[in-house]
Scaffold this motif. Structure first.
Motif, PDB file in Angstrom:
ATOM      1  N   ASP A 123       0.949  -1.505   0.134  1.00 38.50           N
ATOM      2  CA  ASP A 123       0.076  -0.061   0.044  1.00 38.50           C
ATOM      3  C   ASP A 123       0.896   1.265   0.041  1.00 38.50           C
ATOM      4  OD1 ASP A 123      -2.365  -1.297   0.058  1.00 38.50           O
ATOM      5  OD2 ASP A 123      -2.381  -1.650   2.213  1.00 38.50           O
ATOM      6  N   THR A 124       2.221   1.177   0.217  1.00 33.23           N
ATOM      7  CA  THR A 124       2.881   2.326   0.342  1.00 33.23           C
ATOM      8  C   THR A 124       3.377   2.814  -1.170  1.00 33.23           C
ATOM      9  OG1 THR A 124       4.156   1.445   2.066  1.00 33.23           O
ATOM     10  CG2 THR A 124       5.269   3.188   1.173  1.00 33.23           C
ATOM     11  N   PRO A 125       3.146   4.221  -1.352  1.00 32.21           N
ATOM     12  CA  PRO A 125       3.376   4.847  -2.580  1.00 32.21           C
ATOM     13  C   PRO A 125       4.957   4.685  -2.881  1.00 32.21           C
ATOM     14  CG  PRO A 125       2.076   6.408  -1.541  1.00 32.21           C
ATOM     15  CD  PRO A 125       2.327   5.182  -0.403  1.00 32.21           C
ATOM     16  N   ALA A 126       5.270   4.394  -4.024  1.00 38.19           N
ATOM     17  CA  ALA A 126       6.962   4.491  -4.272  1.00 38.19           C
ATOM     18  C   ALA A 126       7.386   5.460  -4.005  1.00 38.19           C
ATOM     19  CB  ALA A 126       6.967   4.117  -5.673  1.00 38.19           C
ATOM     20  N   ASP A 127       7.047   6.698  -4.059  1.00 35.01           N
ATOM     21  CA  ASP A 127       7.754   7.859  -3.700  1.00 35.01           C
ATOM     22  C   ASP A 127       8.204   8.129  -2.278  1.00 35.01           C
ATOM     23  OD1 ASP A 127       5.396   8.634  -3.259  1.00 35.01           O
ATOM     24  OD2 ASP A 127       5.270  10.489  -4.447  1.00 35.01           O
ATOM     25  N   GLN A 128       7.227   7.450  -1.310  1.00 41.16           N
ATOM     26  CA  GLN A 128       7.523   7.384   0.041  1.00 41.16           C
ATOM     27  C   GLN A 128       8.191   6.309   0.765  1.00 41.16           C
ATOM     28  OE1 GLN A 128       3.515   7.840   2.054  1.00 41.16           O
ATOM     29  NE2 GLN A 128       2.907   9.390   0.441  1.00 41.16           N
ATOM     30  N   VAL A 129       8.740   5.599  -0.118  1.00 41.28           N
ATOM     31  CA  VAL A 129       9.607   4.632   0.330  1.00 41.28           C
ATOM     32  C   VAL A 129      11.206   5.303   0.708  1.00 41.28           C
ATOM     33  CG1 VAL A 129      11.117   2.398  -0.365  1.00 41.28           C
ATOM     34  CG2 VAL A 129       8.680   2.742  -0.938  1.00 41.28           C
ATOM     35  N   ASP A 130      11.599   5.118   1.898  1.00 41.11           N
ATOM     36  CA  ASP A 130      12.842   5.570   2.371  1.00 41.11           C
ATOM     37  C   ASP A 130      13.881   4.656   1.844  1.00 41.11           C
ATOM     38  OD1 ASP A 130      15.204   6.362   3.557  1.00 41.11           O
ATOM     39  OD2 ASP A 130      14.152   6.747   5.582  1.00 41.11           O
ATOM     40  N   PRO A 131      14.762   5.159   0.971  1.00 43.28           N
ATOM     41  CA  PRO A 131      15.778   4.557   0.340  1.00 43.28           C
ATOM     42  C   PRO A 131      16.848   3.832   1.294  1.00 43.28           C
ATOM     43  CG  PRO A 131      16.156   6.485  -0.133  1.00 43.28           C
ATOM     44  CD  PRO A 131      14.850   6.517   0.440  1.00 43.28           C
ATOM     45  N   GLU A 132      16.862   4.203   2.567  1.00 46.23           N
ATOM     46  CA  GLU A 132      17.835   3.842   3.285  1.00 46.23           C
ATOM     47  C   GLU A 132      17.150   2.937   4.574  1.00 46.23           C
ATOM     48  OE1 GLU A 132      20.873   6.490   4.295  1.00 46.23           O
ATOM     49  OE2 GLU A 132      21.104   7.087   2.503  1.00 46.23           O
ATOM     50  N   ALA A 133      16.110   2.814   4.447  1.00 38.61           N
ATOM     51  CA  ALA A 133      15.054   1.923   5.445  1.00 38.61           C
ATOM     52  C   ALA A 133      15.270   0.532   5.039  1.00 38.61           C
ATOM     53  CB  ALA A 133      13.791   2.532   5.529  1.00 38.61           C
ATOM     54  N   PRO A 134      15.197  -0.314   6.309  1.00 34.66           N
ATOM     55  CA  PRO A 134      15.478  -1.645   6.102  1.00 34.66           C
ATOM     56  C   PRO A 134      14.122  -2.114   5.250  1.00 34.66           C
ATOM     57  CG  PRO A 134      15.557  -0.950   8.502  1.00 34.66           C
ATOM     58  CD  PRO A 134      15.058  -0.016   7.754  1.00 34.66           C
ATOM     59  N   LEU A 135      14.433  -3.083   4.329  1.00 35.33           N
ATOM     60  CA  LEU A 135      13.393  -3.669   3.456  1.00 35.33           C
ATOM     61  C   LEU A 135      12.707  -4.782   4.259  1.00 35.33           C
ATOM     62  CD1 LEU A 135      15.151  -4.089  -0.049  1.00 35.33           C
ATOM     63  CD2 LEU A 135      13.313  -2.509   0.697  1.00 35.33           C
ATOM     64  N   TYR A 136      13.660  -5.629   5.260  1.00 38.39           N
ATOM     65  CA  TYR A 136      13.190  -6.679   5.951  1.00 38.39           C
ATOM     66  C   TYR A 136      13.066  -6.527   7.296  1.00 38.39           C
ATOM     67  CZ  TYR A 136      13.730 -11.653   7.239  1.00 38.39           C
ATOM     68  OH  TYR A 136      13.448 -13.176   7.582  1.00 38.39           O
ATOM     69  N   GLY A 137      11.870  -6.950   7.961  1.00 38.04           N
ATOM     70  CA  GLY A 137      11.356  -6.639   9.018  1.00 38.04           C
ATOM     71  C   GLY A 137      10.981  -5.168   9.133  1.00 38.04           C
ATOM     72  N   GLU A 138      11.903  -4.537  10.133  1.00 36.01           N
ATOM     73  CA  GLU A 138      11.363  -3.044  10.189  1.00 36.01           C
ATOM     74  C   GLU A 138      11.318  -2.315   8.817  1.00 36.01           C
ATOM     75  OE1 GLU A 138      13.671  -0.962  12.992  1.00 36.01           O
ATOM     76  OE2 GLU A 138      13.571  -2.710  14.255  1.00 36.01           O
ATOM     77  N   GLY A 139      10.902  -0.901   8.611  1.00 34.89           N
ATOM     78  CA  GLY A 139      11.081  -0.267   7.628  1.00 34.89           C
ATOM     79  C   GLY A 139       9.886  -0.812   6.693  1.00 34.89           C
ATOM     80  N   LEU A 140       9.934  -1.601   5.524  1.00 34.42           N
ATOM     81  CA  LEU A 140       8.877  -2.047   4.732  1.00 34.42           C
ATOM     82  C   LEU A 140       8.158  -3.105   5.376  1.00 34.42           C
ATOM     83  CD1 LEU A 140       9.778  -1.430   0.915  1.00 34.42           C
ATOM     84  CD2 LEU A 140       8.318  -0.367   2.125  1.00 34.42           C
ATOM     85  N   GLY A 141       8.735  -3.970   6.127  1.00 35.99           N
ATOM     86  CA  GLY A 141       8.290  -4.870   6.901  1.00 35.99           C
ATOM     87  C   GLY A 141       8.108  -6.168   5.942  1.00 35.99           C
ATOM     88  N   LEU A 142       9.010  -6.503   5.175  1.00 33.85           N
ATOM     89  CA  LEU A 142       8.871  -7.605   4.224  1.00 33.85           C
ATOM     90  C   LEU A 142       9.471  -8.966   5.112  1.00 33.85           C
ATOM     91  CD1 LEU A 142      10.237  -5.977   1.075  1.00 33.85           C
ATOM     92  CD2 LEU A 142       8.048  -6.045   1.998  1.00 33.85           C
ATOM     93  N   ASP A 143       9.239 -10.020   4.646  1.00 31.52           N
ATOM     94  CA  ASP A 143       9.577 -11.290   5.126  1.00 31.52           C
ATOM     95  C   ASP A 143      10.218 -11.890   4.273  1.00 31.52           C
ATOM     96  OD1 ASP A 143       7.703 -12.502   3.528  1.00 31.52           O
ATOM     97  OD2 ASP A 143       6.192 -12.952   5.093  1.00 31.52           O
ATOM     98  N   SER A 144      11.005 -13.271   4.571  1.00 25.74           N
ATOM     99  CA  SER A 144      11.678 -13.947   3.868  1.00 25.74           C
ATOM    100  C   SER A 144      11.002 -14.462   2.550  1.00 25.74           C
ATOM    101  CB  SER A 144      12.251 -15.248   4.550  1.00 25.74           C
ATOM    102  OG  SER A 144      11.122 -16.063   5.171  1.00 25.74           O
TER     103      SER A 144
END
Length: 90
Positions: free
Chosen positions: A24-45
């Motif tokens: 649901d996150t707009p691409a332009d609101q993704v922090d390029p330095e935030a973690p992809l996995y876990g925190e940040g975007l909250g992605l899993d394996s």
């Protein structure tokens, strides 16, 4: 240039990830330095496997599950994009 602004390549990669994973996150609101996995975007394996597959298809860059650098590569959108740009067409 602020480190939180997406480059053109990072924006395209963020869009690809969001589209692939139906986030649901707009691409332009993704922090390029935030973690992809876990925190940040909250992605899993499972999400990471899907990203690796779509990156391989779109950019021709192989992301191996046993690569000792995966933690670094997937640590942020910026690092993933840097890896892709360095290995495109290699």
């Amino acid at each position: 240039m602020s480190s939180s602004l997406l480059t053109t390549e990072e924006s395209a990669l963020a869009s690809l990830i969001i589209e692939t994973l139906n986030l649901d996150t707009p691409a332009d609101q993704v922090d390029p330095e935030a973690p992809l996995y876990g925190e940040g975007l909250g992605l899993d394996s499972i999400d990471m496997l899907e990203i690796a597959l779509v990156v391989s298809q779109r950019y021709g860059v192989k992301l191996q599950a046993d690569n000792e650098n995966n933690v670094q590569i997937f640590s942020s959108l910026r690092n993933l994009n840097q890896f892709i740009q360095e290995h495109r067409g290699a």
